[in-house]
Motif scaffolding. Structure first.
Motif, PDB file in Angstrom:
ATOM      1  N   UNK A  95       0.815  -1.206   0.000  1.00  0.00           N
ATOM      2  CA  UNK A  95       0.000   0.000   0.000  1.00  0.00           C
ATOM      3  C   UNK A  95       0.861   1.274   0.000  1.00  0.00           C
ATOM      4  N   UNK A  96       0.212   2.482  -0.205  1.00  0.00           N
ATOM      5  CA  UNK A  96      -1.212   2.654  -0.475  1.00  0.00           C
ATOM      6  C   UNK A  96      -1.554   2.739  -1.958  1.00  0.00           C
ATOM      7  N   UNK A  97      -0.548   2.742  -2.837  1.00  0.00           N
ATOM      8  CA  UNK A  97      -0.831   2.863  -4.260  1.00  0.00           C
ATOM      9  C   UNK A  97      -1.134   1.494  -4.869  1.00  0.00           C
ATOM     10  N   UNK A  98      -1.812   1.478  -6.009  1.00  0.00           N
ATOM     11  CA  UNK A  98      -2.126   0.193  -6.639  1.00  0.00           C
ATOM     12  C   UNK A  98      -0.954  -0.396  -7.418  1.00  0.00           C
ATOM     13  N   UNK A  99       0.178   0.290  -7.444  1.00  0.00           N
ATOM     14  CA  UNK A  99       1.361  -0.215  -8.139  1.00  0.00           C
ATOM     15  C   UNK A  99       2.599   0.405  -7.502  1.00  0.00           C
ATOM     16  N   UNK A 100       3.745  -0.220  -7.740  1.00  0.00           N
ATOM     17  CA  UNK A 100       5.017   0.328  -7.261  1.00  0.00           C
ATOM     18  C   UNK A 100       5.770   1.026  -8.386  1.00  0.00           C
ATOM     19  N   UNK A 101       5.772   0.429  -9.577  1.00  0.00           N
ATOM     20  CA  UNK A 101       6.414   1.017 -10.751  1.00  0.00           C
ATOM     21  C   UNK A 101       5.367   1.724 -11.598  1.00  0.00           C
ATOM     22  N   UNK A 102       5.764   2.758 -12.332  1.00  0.00           N
ATOM     23  CA  UNK A 102       4.843   3.378 -13.276  1.00  0.00           C
ATOM     24  C   UNK A 102       4.399   2.325 -14.289  1.00  0.00           C
ATOM     25  N   UNK A 103       3.101   2.199 -14.530  1.00  0.00           N
ATOM     26  CA  UNK A 103       2.614   1.092 -15.361  1.00  0.00           C
ATOM     27  C   UNK A 103       3.060   1.183 -16.827  1.00  0.00           C
ATOM     28  N   UNK A 104       3.365   0.040 -17.386  1.00  0.00           N
ATOM     29  CA  UNK A 104       3.480  -0.125 -18.832  1.00  0.00           C
ATOM     30  C   UNK A 104       3.054  -1.539 -19.151  1.00  0.00           C
ATOM     31  N   UNK A 105       2.502  -1.756 -20.345  1.00  0.00           N
ATOM     32  CA  UNK A 105       1.862  -3.029 -20.650  1.00  0.00           C
ATOM     33  C   UNK A 105       2.723  -3.963 -21.469  1.00  0.00           C
ATOM     34  N   UNK A 106       2.211  -5.185 -21.631  1.00  0.00           N
ATOM     35  CA  UNK A 106       2.826  -6.150 -22.522  1.00  0.00           C
ATOM     36  C   UNK A 106       4.058  -6.840 -21.998  1.00  0.00           C
ATOM     37  N   UNK A 107       4.426  -6.633 -20.716  1.00  0.00           N
ATOM     38  CA  UNK A 107       5.657  -7.226 -20.191  1.00  0.00           C
ATOM     39  C   UNK A 107       5.621  -7.265 -18.676  1.00  0.00           C
ATOM     40  N   UNK A 108       6.191  -8.312 -18.102  1.00  0.00           N
ATOM     41  CA  UNK A 108       6.537  -8.286 -16.686  1.00  0.00           C
ATOM     42  C   UNK A 108       7.647  -7.260 -16.498  1.00  0.00           C
ATOM     43  N   UNK A 109       7.552  -6.467 -15.460  1.00  0.00           N
ATOM     44  CA  UNK A 109       8.458  -5.321 -15.285  1.00  0.00           C
ATOM     45  C   UNK A 109       9.923  -5.757 -15.319  1.00  0.00           C
ATOM     46  N   UNK A 454      -5.246  12.894  -9.891  1.00  0.00           N
ATOM     47  CA  UNK A 454      -4.412  13.620  -8.938  1.00  0.00           C
ATOM     48  C   UNK A 454      -4.474  12.870  -7.611  1.00  0.00           C
ATOM     49  N   UNK A 455      -3.327  12.474  -7.082  1.00  0.00           N
ATOM     50  CA  UNK A 455      -3.271  11.574  -5.932  1.00  0.00           C
ATOM     51  C   UNK A 455      -2.525  12.195  -4.761  1.00  0.00           C
ATOM     52  N   UNK A 456      -3.136  12.040  -3.579  1.00  0.00           N
ATOM     53  CA  UNK A 456      -2.531  12.517  -2.333  1.00  0.00           C
ATOM     54  C   UNK A 456      -2.432  11.355  -1.356  1.00  0.00           C
ATOM     55  N   UNK A 457      -1.246  11.159  -0.804  1.00  0.00           N
ATOM     56  CA  UNK A 457      -0.960  10.050   0.109  1.00  0.00           C
ATOM     57  C   UNK A 457      -0.818  10.599   1.529  1.00  0.00           C
ATOM     58  N   UNK A 458      -1.914  10.610   2.329  1.00  0.00           N
ATOM     59  CA  UNK A 458      -1.809  11.145   3.689  1.00  0.00           C
ATOM     60  C   UNK A 458      -1.126  10.197   4.666  1.00  0.00           C
ATOM     61  N   UNK A 459      -1.104   8.896   4.345  1.00  0.00           N
ATOM     62  CA  UNK A 459      -0.443   7.923   5.218  1.00  0.00           C
ATOM     63  C   UNK A 459      -0.020   6.733   4.385  1.00  0.00           C
ATOM     64  N   UNK A 460       0.685   5.813   5.007  1.00  0.00           N
ATOM     65  CA  UNK A 460       1.142   4.623   4.283  1.00  0.00           C
ATOM     66  C   UNK A 460       0.008   3.652   3.993  1.00  0.00           C
ATOM     67  N   UNK A 461      -1.198   3.936   4.503  1.00  0.00           N
ATOM     68  CA  UNK A 461      -2.342   3.056   4.273  1.00  0.00           C
ATOM     69  C   UNK A 461      -3.482   3.749   3.527  1.00  0.00           C
ATOM     70  N   UNK A 462      -3.250   4.978   3.063  1.00  0.00           N
ATOM     71  CA  UNK A 462      -4.330   5.750   2.455  1.00  0.00           C
ATOM     72  C   UNK A 462      -3.864   6.511   1.221  1.00  0.00           C
ATOM     73  N   UNK A 463      -4.742   6.542   0.210  1.00  0.00           N
ATOM     74  CA  UNK A 463      -4.529   7.353  -0.975  1.00  0.00           C
ATOM     75  C   UNK A 463      -5.853   8.014  -1.338  1.00  0.00           C
ATOM     76  N   UNK A 464      -5.840   9.327  -1.514  1.00  0.00           N
ATOM     77  CA  UNK A 464      -7.021  10.079  -1.928  1.00  0.00           C
ATOM     78  C   UNK A 464      -6.818  10.501  -3.377  1.00  0.00           C
ATOM     79  N   UNK A 465      -7.831  10.230  -4.226  1.00  0.00           N
ATOM     80  CA  UNK A 465      -7.697  10.436  -5.661  1.00  0.00           C
ATOM     81  C   UNK A 465      -8.800  11.341  -6.189  1.00  0.00           C
ATOM     82  N   UNK A 466      -8.411  12.307  -7.006  1.00  0.00           N
ATOM     83  CA  UNK A 466      -9.347  13.144  -7.749  1.00  0.00           C
ATOM     84  C   UNK A 466      -9.212  12.793  -9.226  1.00  0.00           C
ATOM     85  N   UNK A 467     -10.325  12.384  -9.839  1.00  0.00           N
ATOM     86  CA  UNK A 467     -10.319  12.049 -11.276  1.00  0.00           C
ATOM     87  C   UNK A 467     -10.985  13.172 -12.061  1.00  0.00           C
ATOM     88  N   UNK A 468     -10.311  13.636 -13.105  1.00  0.00           N
ATOM     89  CA  UNK A 468     -10.818  14.690 -13.985  1.00  0.00           C
ATOM     90  C   UNK A 468     -10.747  14.164 -15.417  1.00  0.00           C
TER      91      UNK A 468
END
Length: 543
Positions: A95-109, A454-468
């Motif tokens: 946590x708290x993000x859904x990924x550790x590396x910036x996503x890219x497709x078609x390959x294991x990182x 737009x993502x804000x990480x207030x703690x290691x267990x939380x992420x607040x996201x604004x989608x535009x």
């Protein structure tokens, strides 16, 4: 005579019977004495096996209890490095993000993947059984999750939340997806030897309708419009060749299409609902894709597939035309014009700091003939990390198809409804286009979209996201209504542990050019609203 099921249970008991301590337990004769009852595996990793115990079921639940309230599992101090030393810095943690590396497709990182590296309660539960040890030694892991969600909506028609996804049914609770991964991750950190991997990922739930490929279990969606269904959106093999530049990874089979911030599978997303940008573009490709790390900063990709969301056996297949017309005058037509050789190409740059990444892709490129999601996709994603708390993810694309039948032409509508076109299906058929004039038989249909998270990480267990988001369906081929859409959503991603999270959110959808919401084309119900407000939440439980 003993019932047959008794023998089966005896066999299962024998397979799952514990045999010594799990990998990572103290090797000396003190064994359990080195970790008396209550020994903390976070303080002494060797205490993990004694803490979990020997019984498989007990180990499963004790593992969930162990990681509750923490942002990571106990770390093995003897584990090999998880990434190459020269590689750009890891931008995030989960946590708290859904990924550790910036996503890219078609390959294991590449450069950051080790075998047996997925944190799984199930794999820990069976670790000291013969089956668990055999899987570990083969570098095969079995894991997954259950994803349940619900929503309260201003829409009321069944299916009327569309174009919102994945919660298209308003005011309901549903099983979105139950997923199992069976996979072997190639070791992409090392540079000494060729390695290989694979993934098979069956899915069941309402979300199958977004992953379906024409010709593979697609009757559930196109013939019966089932609320629940199953699919296998990923079934591929991989070969990693580290001696070429910084590594070449070749993936072959069926895989998630390369571009996009978001992904089909629940844990890989910031929010429960998806953007329209993601909902209406390419989902899966079947073919082969190569990803070459030229340097630690620059990756290039090139692939050949059979198109988008279709299967190889559709290529060249012709079917009877029950209603010859001006657009399809012959006695037969191709079952799926979009099933044809298609090219994918991409380039990715990441800064040394890991704070920036740009990823440009052209996906599923061919003649662009109107077919089942034969989408010509040209786009870009950009990620920027401002600091430990803030980052932004941005995506834009242009997407089109050629020769889409004109929904403003009565003759074309009649032919479409009579099955005189390859795209005609009882349910969820590829849409027609609202062309400029009623005299046209067909026209090109395109979409232009802009999306930011737009993502804000207030703690290691939380992420607040604004989608535009701004989504321009210029001929109405994707949504069924020729309109420009605006979508704003605010979500909170909260983790109780690395294995359990919830994602409450509220989102507002506007159609700027008239009524486009609270309708259902499958039921013949025209849209009645130009604005919708949807509050929702889901829960993801990993195993």
């Amino acid at each position: 005579m003993r019932p047959p099921h008794v023998s089966l249970m005896a066999l299962l008991a024998a397979i799952m019977a514990p045999s010594g301590l799990a990998h990572g337990a103290p090797a000396d004769a003190r064994g359990q004495a080195a970790c008396p009852s209550g020994g903390d595996p976070y303080q002494t990793y060797g205490c993990l096996a004694p803490y979990l115990g020997d019984n498989v079921v007990e180990r499963f639940f004790r593992y969930h209890k162990l990681v509750w309230g923490r942002d990571s599992a106990p770390s093995d101090p003897n584990a090999p490095p998880a990434r190459r030393q020269i590689w750009p810095a890891t931008p995030h943690s989960t946590p708290p993000m859904p990924f550790t590396e910036w996503p890219y497709g078609g390959a294991t990182s590449i450069g950051v993947t080790r075998p047996n590296s997925v944190d799984s309660p199930f794999m820990n539960a069976i670790a000291n059984t013969p089956v668990g040890r055999a899987l570990r030694d083969s570098h095969i892991q079995i894991y997954g999750w259950l994803n349940v969600g619900g929503n309260v909506s201003s829409n009321s028609v069944r299916g009327g939340n569309a174009p919102a996804a994945y919660l298209y049914n308003p005011n309901t609770v549903q099983l979105d997806q139950a997923v199992v991964y069976i996979e072997r991750l190639p070791d992409t950190v090392q540079k000494d030897r060729i390695d290989w991997g694979f993934r098979i990922a069956p899915i069941f739930g309402t979300n199958y309708r977004y992953t379906s490929a024409y010709g593979l279990f697609s009757g559930q969606l196109l013939q019966r419009n089932n609320n629940y269904g199953y699919d296998i959106p990923m079934a591929y093999g991989e070969l990693f060749i580290p001696q070429i530049a910084e590594g070449l990874l070749i993936r072959f089979g069926r895989y998630i299409s390369l571009p996009d911030i978001e992904a089909q599978l629940a844990p890989n997303n910031y929010m429960y609902s998806h953007s329209m940008t993601y909902t209406f573009d390419n989902y899966t490709n079947t073919g082969i894709n190569g990803t070459l790390a030229l340097t630690r900063n620059w990756f290039v990709q090139l692939g050949l597939s059979v198109g988008t969301d279709t299967m190889p056996w559709n290529m060249g297949q012709r079917v009877f035309n029950p209603f010859p017309n001006a657009l399809y005058p012959g006695p037969t037509f191709k079952k799926d014009p979009g099933a044809q050789p298609s090219v994918t190409a991409g380039v990715r740059w990441t800064s040394d700091s890991g704070n920036d990444s740009v990823y440009a892709v052209a996906n599923g490129i061919n003649g662009g003939q109107w077919g089942y999601n034969n989408l010509q996709w040209f786009g870009l994603t950009y990620y920027h990390k401002f600091n430990a708390e803030w980052h932004i993810a941005f995506e834009t694309y242009r997407m089109y198809q050629r020769g889409v039948a004109n929904a403003n032409n009565p003759a074309m509508v009649a032919a479409y409804l009579a099955g005189g076109m390859p795209q005609s299906q009882p349910f969820n058929a590829p849409g027609m286009a609202f062309c400029a004039t009623a005299t046209q038989l067909s026209c090109n249909a395109s979409v232009q979209t802009y999306l930011a998270y737009v993502n804000y990480r207030p703690s290691t267990m939380d992420n607040v996201t604004l989608r535009l988001e701004f989504f321009d369906d210029r001929q109405g081929q994707r949504t069924g209504v020729k309109s420009r859409y605006v979508n704003t959503g605010l979500g909170w991603q909260h983790w109780f542990s690395p294995q359990l999270e919830i994602r409450p959110e509220v989102a507002v959808y506007w159609s700027l050019d008239g009524r486009a919401l609270n309708g259902n084309g499958n039921l013949g119900i025209a849209p009645t609203r130009s604005r919708a407000i949807i509050g929702s939440m889901d829960m993801i439980l990993h195993f």
